[in-house]
Design a protein around this motif. Sequence first.
Motif, PDB file in Angstrom:
ATOM      1  N   UNK A 232       0.992  -1.242   0.009  1.00 14.14           N
ATOM      2  CA  UNK A 232       0.188   0.158  -0.137  1.00 14.14           C
ATOM      3  C   UNK A 232       1.079   1.409  -0.315  1.00 14.14           C
ATOM      4  N   UNK A 233       0.757   2.020  -0.917  1.00 13.68           N
ATOM      5  CA  UNK A 233       1.792   3.258  -1.159  1.00 13.68           C
ATOM      6  C   UNK A 233       0.958   4.632  -1.056  1.00 13.68           C
ATOM      7  N   UNK A 234       1.472   5.366   0.034  1.00 13.81           N
ATOM      8  CA  UNK A 234       0.704   6.617   0.254  1.00 13.81           C
ATOM      9  C   UNK A 234       1.107   7.588  -0.939  1.00 13.81           C
ATOM     10  N   UNK A 235       0.071   8.372  -1.186  1.00  7.76           N
ATOM     11  CA  UNK A 235       0.441   9.434  -2.204  1.00  7.76           C
ATOM     12  C   UNK A 235      -0.193  10.595  -1.705  1.00  7.76           C
ATOM     13  N   UNK A 236       0.213  11.851  -2.343  1.00  7.60           N
ATOM     14  CA  UNK A 236      -0.585  12.989  -1.961  1.00  7.60           C
ATOM     15  C   UNK A 236      -1.982  13.110  -2.816  1.00  7.60           C
ATOM     16  N   UNK A 237      -2.594  14.132  -2.319  1.00 12.61           N
ATOM     17  CA  UNK A 237      -3.830  14.285  -3.357  1.00 12.61           C
ATOM     18  C   UNK A 237      -3.433  15.077  -4.637  1.00 12.61           C
ATOM     19  N   UNK A 238      -2.440  15.905  -4.582  1.00 10.35           N
ATOM     20  CA  UNK A 238      -1.649  16.716  -5.623  1.00 10.35           C
ATOM     21  C   UNK A 238      -1.302  15.578  -6.649  1.00 10.35           C
ATOM     22  N   UNK A 239      -0.464  14.547  -6.133  1.00 12.56           N
ATOM     23  CA  UNK A 239       0.073  13.589  -6.972  1.00 12.56           C
ATOM     24  C   UNK A 239      -1.014  12.700  -7.655  1.00 12.56           C
ATOM     25  N   UNK A 240      -2.027  12.303  -6.982  1.00  6.42           N
ATOM     26  CA  UNK A 240      -3.250  11.627  -7.658  1.00  6.42           C
ATOM     27  C   UNK A 240      -3.891  12.519  -8.446  1.00  6.42           C
ATOM     28  N   UNK A 285       5.434  -6.995  -8.343  1.00  7.87           N
ATOM     29  CA  UNK A 285       4.966  -6.045  -7.041  1.00  7.87           C
ATOM     30  C   UNK A 285       3.522  -5.442  -7.457  1.00  7.87           C
ATOM     31  N   UNK A 286       2.398  -5.587  -6.509  1.00 11.66           N
ATOM     32  CA  UNK A 286       1.340  -4.613  -6.928  1.00 11.66           C
ATOM     33  C   UNK A 286       1.270  -3.600  -5.954  1.00 11.66           C
ATOM     34  N   UNK A 287       1.161  -2.598  -6.640  1.00 12.05           N
ATOM     35  CA  UNK A 287       1.309  -1.326  -5.556  1.00 12.05           C
ATOM     36  C   UNK A 287      -0.252  -0.687  -5.487  1.00 12.05           C
ATOM     37  N   UNK A 288      -0.668  -0.537  -4.495  1.00 17.17           N
ATOM     38  CA  UNK A 288      -1.950   0.036  -4.348  1.00 17.17           C
ATOM     39  C   UNK A 288      -1.971   1.415  -3.953  1.00 17.17           C
ATOM     40  N   UNK A 289      -2.434   2.228  -4.581  1.00 17.68           N
ATOM     41  CA  UNK A 289      -2.382   3.735  -4.040  1.00 17.68           C
ATOM     42  C   UNK A 289      -3.262   4.101  -3.097  1.00 17.68           C
ATOM     43  N   UNK A 290      -2.824   4.770  -2.054  1.00 18.09           N
ATOM     44  CA  UNK A 290      -3.588   5.277  -0.870  1.00 18.09           C
ATOM     45  C   UNK A 290      -3.342   6.669  -0.699  1.00 18.09           C
ATOM     46  N   UNK A 291      -4.616   7.714  -1.195  1.00 18.09           N
ATOM     47  CA  UNK A 291      -4.447   8.948  -1.125  1.00 18.09           C
ATOM     48  C   UNK A 291      -4.633   9.568   0.213  1.00 18.09           C
ATOM     49  N   UNK A 292      -3.296  10.312   0.677  1.00 15.80           N
ATOM     50  CA  UNK A 292      -3.583  10.838   2.283  1.00 15.80           C
ATOM     51  C   UNK A 292      -4.086  12.370   1.974  1.00 15.80           C
ATOM     52  N   UNK A 293      -4.957  12.541   2.777  1.00 21.44           N
ATOM     53  CA  UNK A 293      -5.656  13.841   2.955  1.00 21.44           C
ATOM     54  C   UNK A 293      -4.864  14.567   4.115  1.00 21.44           C
TER      55      UNK A 293
END
Length: 319
Positions: A232-240, A285-293
């Motif tokens: 599970x990979x954290x990403x920012x709202x802007x990156x998403x 490798x399966x990377x699941x995006x998790x948007x962090x607010x």
Amino acid sequence: MADPYATLGVSRGASEDEVKKAYRKLAKELHPDRNKDNPKAAERFSTVTQAYDLLMDKDKRARFDRGEIDAEGNPTSPFGAGFGGGGGGHPGGGFRPGGAQFDFGGGGDAGFEDILEGLFGGRAGGGFGGQQGGGGFSSGFGRRPPPAKGANVAYRLRVPFEDAAALKPQRIQLRDGGTIDLKLPKGVETGTQMRLAGKGDPGPGGTGDAIVTIEIEPHRFFTRDGDDVRLDLPVTLKEAVEGAGVRVPTPEGPVNLKVPAGSSSGKTLRLKGRGFHGKAGRGDQLVTLMIEIPADDPRLAEFVAGWSDEGNPRARLGV
């Protein structure tokens, strides 16, 4: 050793998966690291491992089920347990403790006379007169069983998650103080066993083997899914929203990953060939995006207050 099925608590018709599951449960309970003040647990751990080793060997399991060998892998007496002391090491009993046996001259197709020759040291004649060729067995029990090999020794080797995925060699310290580097096999998993010939206890007939059972350590953010690795990979709202190139950890070091613009939480991206080495190839490798607010961001709160989205992201759920 008791019946291996009873030792593991499984039925005779148990599948390999059922045998593995039962062994893992018992090995976890009885592991010497968890029972340092309980020597009986260590003894049971060795017995459970020996039972698992026999049942996971298709040939040995079939021979045991047919009554050709006992729970320790020793051949059973060709005349049953009541003849010649049951074959537990009696001179002329046909085999010795530890599994070695006489060569009866014809393997599984040996004739009755050949078997008698192996047991009594002479050819069978027409009676029990003690004269070879003239009417009986040769006198005496001239052949003694070969000396027994030393016992096998069970080891448990904990392997870091990343090392198991990359098949990095592992060093294990043996009971005699020596060390050896192990090459992990493809398809390695918790419960995989490796045999080190001649690394067990010494005996008059040779040295036993070391049986190494692999235990792959859990990871703090990677999980295994077959031969694939999940993250599970954290990403920012802007990156998403805008898309971005980000660094992603893998079992063999970080790599670059492109996050597509307009990505939502739960979107899964694939990194080819970054999983475990399986017998049929390497997993991904399966990377699941998790948007962090971000919490308490006044600019984001102000933007959302003035923005309206008429869509219903829960429509596919029927609500």
